[in-house]
Design a protein around this motif. Structure first.
Motif, PDB file in Angstrom:
ATOM      1  N   ILE A 175     133.258  53.019  91.627  1.00 55.80           N
ATOM      2  CA  ILE A 175     134.283  53.729  92.425  1.00 55.80           C
ATOM      3  C   ILE A 175     135.453  52.825  92.798  1.00 55.80           C
ATOM      4  CG2 ILE A 175     132.604  55.338  93.447  1.00 55.80           C
ATOM      5  CD1 ILE A 175     133.075  53.633  96.111  1.00 55.80           C
ATOM      6  N   GLY A 176     135.456  51.586  92.316  1.00 55.49           N
ATOM      7  CA  GLY A 176     136.449  50.621  92.788  1.00 55.49           C
ATOM      8  C   GLY A 176     137.873  50.910  92.357  1.00 55.49           C
ATOM      9  N   GLY A 177     138.038  51.614  91.225  1.00 51.81           N
ATOM     10  CA  GLY A 177     139.370  51.809  90.677  1.00 51.81           C
ATOM     11  C   GLY A 177     139.821  50.580  89.900  1.00 51.81           C
ATOM     12  N   HIS A 178     141.013  50.610  89.412  1.00 52.24           N
ATOM     13  CA  HIS A 178     141.691  49.577  88.627  1.00 52.24           C
ATOM     14  C   HIS A 178     141.043  49.355  87.257  1.00 52.24           C
ATOM     15  CE1 HIS A 178     144.701  46.370  88.266  1.00 52.24           C
ATOM     16  NE2 HIS A 178     143.797  45.797  87.490  1.00 52.24           N
ATOM     17  N   TYR A 179     139.812  48.875  87.211  1.00 49.74           N
ATOM     18  CA  TYR A 179     139.130  48.664  85.922  1.00 49.74           C
ATOM     19  C   TYR A 179     138.229  49.855  85.575  1.00 49.74           C
ATOM     20  CZ  TYR A 179     140.515  43.777  86.456  1.00 49.74           C
ATOM     21  OH  TYR A 179     141.231  42.621  86.619  1.00 49.74           O
ATOM     22  N   THR A 180     137.978  50.693  86.534  1.00 49.19           N
ATOM     23  CA  THR A 180     137.087  51.851  86.342  1.00 49.19           C
ATOM     24  C   THR A 180     137.651  53.035  87.123  1.00 49.19           C
ATOM     25  OG1 THR A 180     135.757  51.568  88.343  1.00 49.19           O
ATOM     26  CG2 THR A 180     135.071  50.299  86.389  1.00 49.19           C
ATOM     27  N   MET A 181     136.936  54.128  87.093  1.00 44.15           N
ATOM     28  CA  MET A 181     137.333  55.254  87.915  1.00 44.15           C
ATOM     29  C   MET A 181     137.224  54.898  89.400  1.00 44.15           C
ATOM     30  SD  MET A 181     134.153  57.849  87.237  1.00 44.15           S
ATOM     31  CE  MET A 181     132.445  57.380  87.528  1.00 44.15           C
ATOM     32  N   GLY A 182     137.934  55.667  90.193  1.00 46.84           N
ATOM     33  CA  GLY A 182     137.881  55.511  91.644  1.00 46.84           C
ATOM     34  C   GLY A 182     137.154  56.681  92.270  1.00 46.84           C
ATOM     35  N   PRO A 183     137.184  56.795  93.580  1.00 45.08           N
ATOM     36  CA  PRO A 183     136.432  57.835  94.294  1.00 45.08           C
ATOM     37  C   PRO A 183     136.762  59.260  93.854  1.00 45.08           C
ATOM     38  CG  PRO A 183     137.198  56.165  95.832  1.00 45.08           C
ATOM     39  CD  PRO A 183     137.843  55.845  94.518  1.00 45.08           C
ATOM     40  N   LYS A 184     138.053  59.528  93.595  1.00 46.12           N
ATOM     41  CA  LYS A 184     138.454  60.886  93.214  1.00 46.12           C
ATOM     42  C   LYS A 184     137.763  61.306  91.905  1.00 46.12           C
ATOM     43  CE  LYS A 184     142.676  63.441  92.095  1.00 46.12           C
ATOM     44  NZ  LYS A 184     144.145  63.353  92.022  1.00 46.12           N
ATOM     45  N   GLU A 185     137.791  60.389  90.926  1.00 46.37           N
ATOM     46  CA  GLU A 185     137.158  60.683  89.635  1.00 46.37           C
ATOM     47  C   GLU A 185     135.632  60.693  89.762  1.00 46.37           C
ATOM     48  OE1 GLU A 185     139.410  58.222  90.122  1.00 46.37           O
ATOM     49  OE2 GLU A 185     141.182  59.058  89.136  1.00 46.37           O
ATOM     50  N   MET A 201     129.140  51.879  93.298  1.00 46.05           N
ATOM     51  CA  MET A 201     129.093  50.457  92.941  1.00 46.05           C
ATOM     52  C   MET A 201     130.458  50.038  92.403  1.00 46.05           C
ATOM     53  SD  MET A 201     127.292  50.306  89.225  1.00 46.05           S
ATOM     54  CE  MET A 201     127.768  51.336  87.862  1.00 46.05           C
ATOM     55  N   HIS A 202     130.556  48.779  92.006  1.00 49.17           N
ATOM     56  CA  HIS A 202     131.789  48.232  91.411  1.00 49.17           C
ATOM     57  C   HIS A 202     132.981  48.451  92.329  1.00 49.17           C
ATOM     58  CE1 HIS A 202     134.339  46.851  88.029  1.00 49.17           C
ATOM     59  NE2 HIS A 202     133.222  46.463  87.456  1.00 49.17           N
ATOM     60  N   PHE A 203     132.784  48.173  93.613  1.00 49.02           N
ATOM     61  CA  PHE A 203     133.889  48.215  94.590  1.00 49.02           C
ATOM     62  C   PHE A 203     133.684  47.050  95.563  1.00 49.02           C
ATOM     63  CE2 PHE A 203     131.740  49.462  98.502  1.00 49.02           C
ATOM     64  CZ  PHE A 203     130.553  49.992  98.029  1.00 49.02           C
ATOM     65  N   GLY A 204     134.798  46.610  96.153  1.00 44.47           N
ATOM     66  CA  GLY A 204     134.697  45.627  97.229  1.00 44.47           C
ATOM     67  C   GLY A 204     134.434  44.187  96.808  1.00 44.47           C
ATOM     68  N   LYS A 210     139.484  48.703  95.263  1.00 45.63           N
ATOM     69  CA  LYS A 210     139.754  49.270  96.592  1.00 45.63           C
ATOM     70  C   LYS A 210     138.926  50.493  96.961  1.00 45.63           C
ATOM     71  CE  LYS A 210     144.595  47.885  97.243  1.00 45.63           C
ATOM     72  NZ  LYS A 210     144.948  47.239  95.963  1.00 45.63           N
ATOM     73  N   GLY A 211     138.387  51.193  95.995  1.00 47.64           N
ATOM     74  CA  GLY A 211     137.667  52.428  96.299  1.00 47.64           C
ATOM     75  C   GLY A 211     136.548  52.186  97.296  1.00 47.64           C
ATOM     76  N   SER A 212     136.292  53.170  98.157  1.00 45.25           N
ATOM     77  CA  SER A 212     135.253  52.985  99.182  1.00 45.25           C
ATOM     78  C   SER A 212     134.291  54.162  99.178  1.00 45.25           C
ATOM     79  CB  SER A 212     135.895  52.880 100.568  1.00 45.25           C
ATOM     80  OG  SER A 212     136.457  54.138 100.921  1.00 45.25           O
ATOM     81  N   PRO A 213     133.069  53.936  99.639  1.00 47.07           N
ATOM     82  CA  PRO A 213     132.113  55.048  99.752  1.00 47.07           C
ATOM     83  C   PRO A 213     132.632  56.166 100.663  1.00 47.07           C
ATOM     84  CG  PRO A 213     130.968  52.958  99.954  1.00 47.07           C
ATOM     85  CD  PRO A 213     132.451  52.645  99.956  1.00 47.07           C
ATOM     86  N   GLN A 214     133.373  55.800 101.706  1.00 45.86           N
ATOM     87  CA  GLN A 214     133.942  56.827 102.586  1.00 45.86           C
ATOM     88  C   GLN A 214     134.906  57.723 101.820  1.00 45.86           C
ATOM     89  OE1 GLN A 214     133.471  53.537 103.057  1.00 45.86           O
ATOM     90  NE2 GLN A 214     134.194  52.937 105.089  1.00 45.86           N
TER      91      GLN A 214
END
Ligand code: NI
Ligand code: MN
Length: 239
Positions: A175-185, A201-204, A210-214
């Motif tokens: 969910i981190g974004g940039h290299y992978t999908m983020g929370p929206k996807e 996973m793959h965040f923080g 930047k993607g967060s579980p919230q």
């Protein structure tokens, strides 16, 4: 999901998981512990590893595969090109496969599925080695519980087929974004997969992820009965 025993799923930070099966088999997915800034030091050592899975060749997924493979001599499952690389580095027990295949190993079922991402391996001499294609895995544990580890990926429509064909009980999604999908996807991924539970996973790990579980919770709030399981690195979910 009555009757199915949830394996013990420990997030070691980033995309690295240690999963202990109901019969005590230890599976490590995307082994990156020694330089993984999120991995608690005391969790970077393993008493044993029965099965190691590598989704693709980027350092943050394969980083400790050679060292841990030599130390614990696990069965290793990855795409053909990654296995050829690991074999050349001295690992035995490697099972090279490709997407759509299922292997029985260590008493577990491992199915390789697609991912929408790149793959290359940074070799010791600084050159990039072709890594085949990035993939994900669906692992079926004793008793039938199925975990889908998506690897690094963007959202793709065939996640619907993964849901239909393999019916994962729980998904490990980036969910981190940039290299992978983020929370929206990732929220749409949960819907396509039809999973009841998701561990983000793959965040923080780095500020750029930047993607967060919230944010995932918010994006997925209209999905009925979806459980977003928020682990801190080193924490364990399951029996
Ligand atoms: Ni990657
Ligand atoms: Mn990655």
């Amino acid at each position: 999901m009555a009757g199915k025993v949830t394996p013990k799923i420990t997030w070691l930070g980033h995309a690295t998981f240690r999963i202990e099966s109901p019969q005590g088999k230890v599976v490590v997915i995307d082994p990156w512990v020694s330089e993984n800034p999120s991995c608690p030091k005391e969790k970077a050592e393993f008493a044993k590893i029965d099965l190691m899975l590598v989704t693709h060749g980027h350092f943050d997924h394969i980083g400790d595969a050679v060292a841990l493979g030599k130390k614990h001599n696990p069965n290793v499952v990855a795409i053909y090109e990654i296995c050829a690389f690991l074999e050349e580095k001295g690992l035995g027990n490697v099972i090279g496969m490709n997407k759509g295949g299922t292997v029985e190993v260590a008493g577990l079922g491992v199915t390789m599925v697609g991912a929408d991402h790149s793959s290359s391996i940074l070799d010791d001499d600084g050159k990039l080695v072709y890594g085949g294609e990035a993939c994900g895995f669906v692992v079926e544990f004793e008793g039938g519980f199925k975990v889908y580890h998506a690897g690094d990926t963007n959202l793709f429509g065939d996640m619907k087929l993964i849901g239909e064909l393999y019916k994962p009980d729980l998904a490990l999604l980036p969910i981190g974004g940039h290299y992978t999908m983020g929370p929206k996807e990732a929220a749409v991924a949960c819907r396509l997969l039809g999973v009841r539970s998701v561990i983000p996973m793959h965040f923080g790990t780095f500020p750029i992820l930047k993607g967060s579980p919230q944010a995932l919770r918010k994006a997925a709030k209209d999905i009925r009965d979806l459980e977003v399981i928020e682990l801190r690195p080193g924490e364990t979910y399951g029996a």
